[in-house]
Design a protein around this motif. Structure first.
Motif, PDB file in Angstrom:
ATOM      1  N   UNK A 196       8.672   2.665 -17.041  1.00 29.31           N
ATOM      2  CA  UNK A 196       7.432   2.115 -16.471  1.00 29.31           C
ATOM      3  C   UNK A 196       7.525   1.916 -14.966  1.00 29.31           C
ATOM      4  N   UNK A 197       8.735   1.885 -14.418  1.00 25.95           N
ATOM      5  CA  UNK A 197       8.861   1.675 -12.983  1.00 25.95           C
ATOM      6  C   UNK A 197       8.595   2.946 -12.188  1.00 25.95           C
ATOM      7  N   UNK A 198       8.324   4.052 -12.878  1.00 26.37           N
ATOM      8  CA  UNK A 198       7.872   5.267 -12.197  1.00 26.37           C
ATOM      9  C   UNK A 198       6.347   5.374 -12.209  1.00 26.37           C
ATOM     10  N   UNK A 199       5.703   4.266 -12.609  1.00 29.67           N
ATOM     11  CA  UNK A 199       4.251   4.150 -12.524  1.00 29.67           C
ATOM     12  C   UNK A 199       3.951   3.109 -11.454  1.00 29.67           C
ATOM     13  N   UNK A 200       3.060   3.436 -10.520  1.00 27.24           N
ATOM     14  CA  UNK A 200       2.769   2.504  -9.425  1.00 27.24           C
ATOM     15  C   UNK A 200       2.201   1.193  -9.960  1.00 27.24           C
ATOM     16  N   UNK A 201       2.573   0.092  -9.304  1.00 19.75           N
ATOM     17  CA  UNK A 201       2.142  -1.237  -9.731  1.00 19.75           C
ATOM     18  C   UNK A 201       0.624  -1.329  -9.831  1.00 19.75           C
ATOM     19  N   UNK A 202       0.172  -1.901 -10.952  1.00 19.05           N
ATOM     20  CA  UNK A 202      -1.262  -2.068 -11.187  1.00 19.05           C
ATOM     21  C   UNK A 202      -1.484  -3.468 -11.761  1.00 19.05           C
ATOM     22  N   UNK A 233       2.047  -4.040 -18.804  1.00 17.08           N
ATOM     23  CA  UNK A 233       2.888  -3.232 -19.690  1.00 17.08           C
ATOM     24  C   UNK A 233       3.009  -3.860 -21.071  1.00 17.08           C
ATOM     25  N   UNK A 234       3.228  -3.017 -22.060  1.00 11.90           N
ATOM     26  CA  UNK A 234       3.333  -3.508 -23.440  1.00 11.90           C
ATOM     27  C   UNK A 234       4.537  -4.419 -23.626  1.00 11.90           C
ATOM     28  N   UNK A 235       5.603  -4.150 -22.907  1.00 13.07           N
ATOM     29  CA  UNK A 235       6.838  -4.915 -23.093  1.00 13.07           C
ATOM     30  C   UNK A 235       7.489  -5.132 -21.733  1.00 13.07           C
ATOM     31  N   UNK A 236       7.388  -6.336 -21.208  1.00 12.78           N
ATOM     32  CA  UNK A 236       7.947  -6.651 -19.891  1.00 12.78           C
ATOM     33  C   UNK A 236       9.380  -7.145 -20.065  1.00 12.78           C
ATOM     34  N   UNK A 237      10.322  -6.442 -19.459  1.00 15.74           N
ATOM     35  CA  UNK A 237      11.731  -6.849 -19.526  1.00 15.74           C
ATOM     36  C   UNK A 237      12.355  -6.722 -18.133  1.00 15.74           C
ATOM     37  N   UNK A 238      13.307  -7.583 -17.828  1.00 18.19           N
ATOM     38  CA  UNK A 238      14.047  -7.428 -16.579  1.00 18.19           C
ATOM     39  C   UNK A 238      15.118  -6.356 -16.737  1.00 18.19           C
ATOM     40  N   UNK A 239      15.937  -6.169 -15.718  1.00 19.13           N
ATOM     41  CA  UNK A 239      17.078  -5.255 -15.816  1.00 19.13           C
ATOM     42  C   UNK A 239      18.060  -5.761 -16.873  1.00 19.13           C
ATOM     43  N   UNK A 240      18.874  -4.862 -17.415  1.00 20.86           N
ATOM     44  CA  UNK A 240      19.720  -5.187 -18.554  1.00 20.86           C
ATOM     45  C   UNK A 240      20.681  -6.342 -18.270  1.00 20.86           C
ATOM     46  N   UNK A 255       7.025  -2.243 -13.678  1.00 21.82           N
ATOM     47  CA  UNK A 255       7.974  -3.269 -14.103  1.00 21.82           C
ATOM     48  C   UNK A 255       8.396  -4.146 -12.928  1.00 21.82           C
ATOM     49  N   UNK A 256       8.388  -3.576 -11.714  1.00 19.79           N
ATOM     50  CA  UNK A 256       8.697  -4.374 -10.535  1.00 19.79           C
ATOM     51  C   UNK A 256       7.659  -5.476 -10.352  1.00 19.79           C
ATOM     52  N   UNK A 257       6.390  -5.095 -10.403  1.00 18.35           N
ATOM     53  CA  UNK A 257       5.312  -6.056 -10.168  1.00 18.35           C
ATOM     54  C   UNK A 257       5.287  -7.133 -11.249  1.00 18.35           C
ATOM     55  N   UNK A 274       0.808  -1.209   0.000  1.00 18.75           N
ATOM     56  CA  UNK A 274       0.000   0.000   0.000  1.00 18.75           C
ATOM     57  C   UNK A 274       0.848   1.268   0.000  1.00 18.75           C
ATOM     58  N   UNK A 275       2.065   1.180   0.552  1.00 17.02           N
ATOM     59  CA  UNK A 275       2.877   2.398   0.712  1.00 17.02           C
ATOM     60  C   UNK A 275       4.285   2.272   0.125  1.00 17.02           C
ATOM     61  N   UNK A 276       4.645   1.096  -0.422  1.00 19.41           N
ATOM     62  CA  UNK A 276       6.021   0.887  -0.917  1.00 19.41           C
ATOM     63  C   UNK A 276       6.387   1.903  -1.992  1.00 19.41           C
ATOM     64  N   UNK A 277       5.506   2.088  -2.967  1.00 18.44           N
ATOM     65  CA  UNK A 277       5.776   3.058  -4.027  1.00 18.44           C
ATOM     66  C   UNK A 277       5.860   4.471  -3.465  1.00 18.44           C
ATOM     67  N   UNK A 278       4.988   4.785  -2.502  1.00 13.54           N
ATOM     68  CA  UNK A 278       4.996   6.108  -1.894  1.00 13.54           C
ATOM     69  C   UNK A 278       6.248   6.378  -1.088  1.00 13.54           C
ATOM     70  N   UNK A 279       6.741   5.363  -0.355  1.00 16.29           N
ATOM     71  CA  UNK A 279       7.969   5.582   0.417  1.00 16.29           C
ATOM     72  C   UNK A 279       9.174   5.736  -0.502  1.00 16.29           C
ATOM     73  N   UNK A 280       9.135   5.062  -1.657  1.00 20.93           N
ATOM     74  CA  UNK A 280      10.218   5.242  -2.636  1.00 20.93           C
ATOM     75  C   UNK A 280      10.240   6.682  -3.137  1.00 20.93           C
ATOM     76  N   UNK A 281       9.057   7.229  -3.435  1.00 21.51           N
ATOM     77  CA  UNK A 281       8.978   8.633  -3.863  1.00 21.51           C
ATOM     78  C   UNK A 281       9.338   9.571  -2.709  1.00 21.51           C
ATOM     79  N   UNK A 282       8.986   9.175  -1.494  1.00 19.18           N
ATOM     80  CA  UNK A 282       9.365   9.968  -0.314  1.00 19.18           C
ATOM     81  C   UNK A 282      10.888  10.068  -0.198  1.00 19.18           C
ATOM     82  N   UNK A 283      11.569   8.956  -0.431  1.00 16.50           N
ATOM     83  CA  UNK A 283      13.036   8.960  -0.401  1.00 16.50           C
ATOM     84  C   UNK A 283      13.579   9.922  -1.457  1.00 16.50           C
TER      85      UNK A 283
END
Length: 437
Positions: free
Chosen positions: A274-280, A285-292, A156-158, A76-85
């Motif tokens: 896409x990782x600056x959009x809260x998980x839904x 997402x149109x294209x799901x990829x892991x980190x490089x 992208x996290x979710x 409920x707050x993980x994305x918000x605390x990341x933005x808080x940081x």
């Protein structure tokens, strides 16, 4: 390799002498990374990457501890605390970007470290345990990085968590129970976020412990070198300090400059928007990829597009992805060539630079591209070559190849490279040199 200098080492400062008599830490440091550790005299800058990996790990641990003070592992707050940081914590943006980009730099230096080991034969006897422990560190890094990528709880996290944990569902019979057990439910949620945060916080310290074992295992046979020739005597070595502390210091300076450029001028270059959009969970997402740094393995996973008899394509991809890493554990026994260094193996050198390296780069590119043609076909061809290189080509090269003549000693190779005369006496010492005790 013994440390003759360290055996007779006595600190001169009264405080250090007092400490050494009660806890021989100064003696340990002197013999492990100081003037008491003899190192081959011909190491090049490819031997910087071990130290740089250690520095990258320290950056991750320190920045991660600070981030953990402000982060809440709750969906409920993980994305918000990341933005808080990022917005409210003093220098929080710098700490978070340092942690995110530090992971990328950690993988960069570790990949270079691995490819150096592959080219110079650092996996060959008597350094098999050094190689195996290094691969254990690599696997722990991958697990830590994956769980850390989930924590910001962006899109992208979710969906990355859903796709990667979904791979276990391909295992017959036990796959779905394992997936449910990993996530603590049927989809990524609060339970998964809590356990991923706990393990992500813990594993870097486990990595640090395995690194200590890695260094300990290295000190027994001593460092490999570009010639692959064993140390014949004290004339082939120099003390680690000051010769290689200075060399590592230069490499560290270059590393920090490049890291600072990325951190302050392009902090999102290696990330995904896409990782600056809260998980839904309702919006894929149109294209799901892991980190490089996972792209080569992701390309191998997606290379299997059809079933083989009764084995589903998804299961084949999962097995191939894990096998691409596990086969490296058997590399010391797959490559039977008596010559370590690729510099003296002309056939091996061609297949390494014009076969393996392009293959891995192609896999990396295709792993980050959409799952469509021609990327799928390129992934299939590159995956086939990757396995063929280690399982067929490398053993065949060891059998058919005629290596170049090896130098009699490291000193001979160094002097020949600089056009100097190999003027040594019967003990292998240059005139005026003092033999080690």
């Amino acid at each position: 390799m013994s440390f003759p200098w360290a055996e007779h080492y006595t600190p001169k400062a009264p405080v250090m002498k007092w400490l050494d008599e009660r806890l021989p830490l100064p003696r340990l440091v002197y013999g492990a990374v100081g003037a008491g550790y003899p190192v081959p005299r011909n190491l090049n800058y490819f031997w910087n990457f071990g130290v740089l990996a250690g520095v990258a790990l320290m950056i991750q641990i320190v920045s991660g501890i600070v981030l953990g003070m402000h982060y809440a592992a709750n969906e409920l707050v993980a994305f918000g605390t990341t933005e808080h940081i990022m917005r409210d914590v003093n220098a929080g943006w710098a700490i978070r970007y340092a942690h995110a980009n530090g992971a990328s730099f950690f993988f960069i230096v570790v990949y270079l470290h691995i490819f150096r080991g592959l080219y110079y034969g650092s996996y060959k006897a008597p350094r098999e345990m050094v190689w195996l422990l290094g691969l254990v560190i690599f696997l722990l890094m991958m697990a830590t990085a994956f769980m850390g990528y989930v924590l910001p709880w962006g899109q992208m996290s979710y969906w990355g968590a859903k796709v990667i944990t979904g791979l276990f569902g391909a295992i017959p019979v036990v796959g779905e129970p394992i997936q449910t057990w990993l996530l603590g439910g049927f989809a990524p949620g609060n339970a998964a976020l809590n356990r991923f945060f706990s393990l992500h916080y813990l594993l870097p310290f486990v990595i640090a412990g395995v690194i200590i074992l890695h260094i300990w295992a290295l000190h027994i046979p001593g460092s490999n070198n570009p010639t692959g020739v064993d140390v014949k005597g004290p004339q082939d070595t120099v003390p680690f300090h000051p010769y290689y502390t200075a060399k590592d210091g230069f490499g560290l300076g270059v590393f920090l400059i490049l890291f600072s450029i990325l951190l302050f001028f392009a902090p999102n270059f290696l990330g995904h928007p896409d990782n600056y959009i809260e998980a839904n969970p309702l919006s894929t997402p149109a294209h799901i990829v892991p980190e490089w740094y996972f792209w080569p393995f992701y390309a191998i996973l997606r290379a299997f597009t059809f079933d083989f008899f009764f084995v589903p394509a998804k299961l084949l991809g999962v097995v191939a992805m894990f096998a691409s890493i596990l086969l490296l554990f058997f590399l010391p026994w797959l490559d039977n060539s008596p010559v370590r260094s690729g510099s003296y193996r002309p056939l091996f050198k061609k297949f390494f630079w014009f076969g393996l390296i392009p293959c891995v780069l192609i896999l990396g590119y295709c792993g980050g591209a959409p799952a469509e043609e021609p990327y799928v076909m390129l992934s299939q061809l590159a995956s086939a070559y990757y396995f063929a290189h280690f399982l067929i080509i490398l053993p065949a090269i060891a059998y058919f190849e005629k290596p170049l003549p090896l130098p009699n000693s490291i000193t001979e190779a160094v002097l020949a490279k600089h056009g100097a005369k190999n003027d040594t006496d019967s003990r292998g010492l240059t005139p005026g040199a003092v033999p080690a005790e």
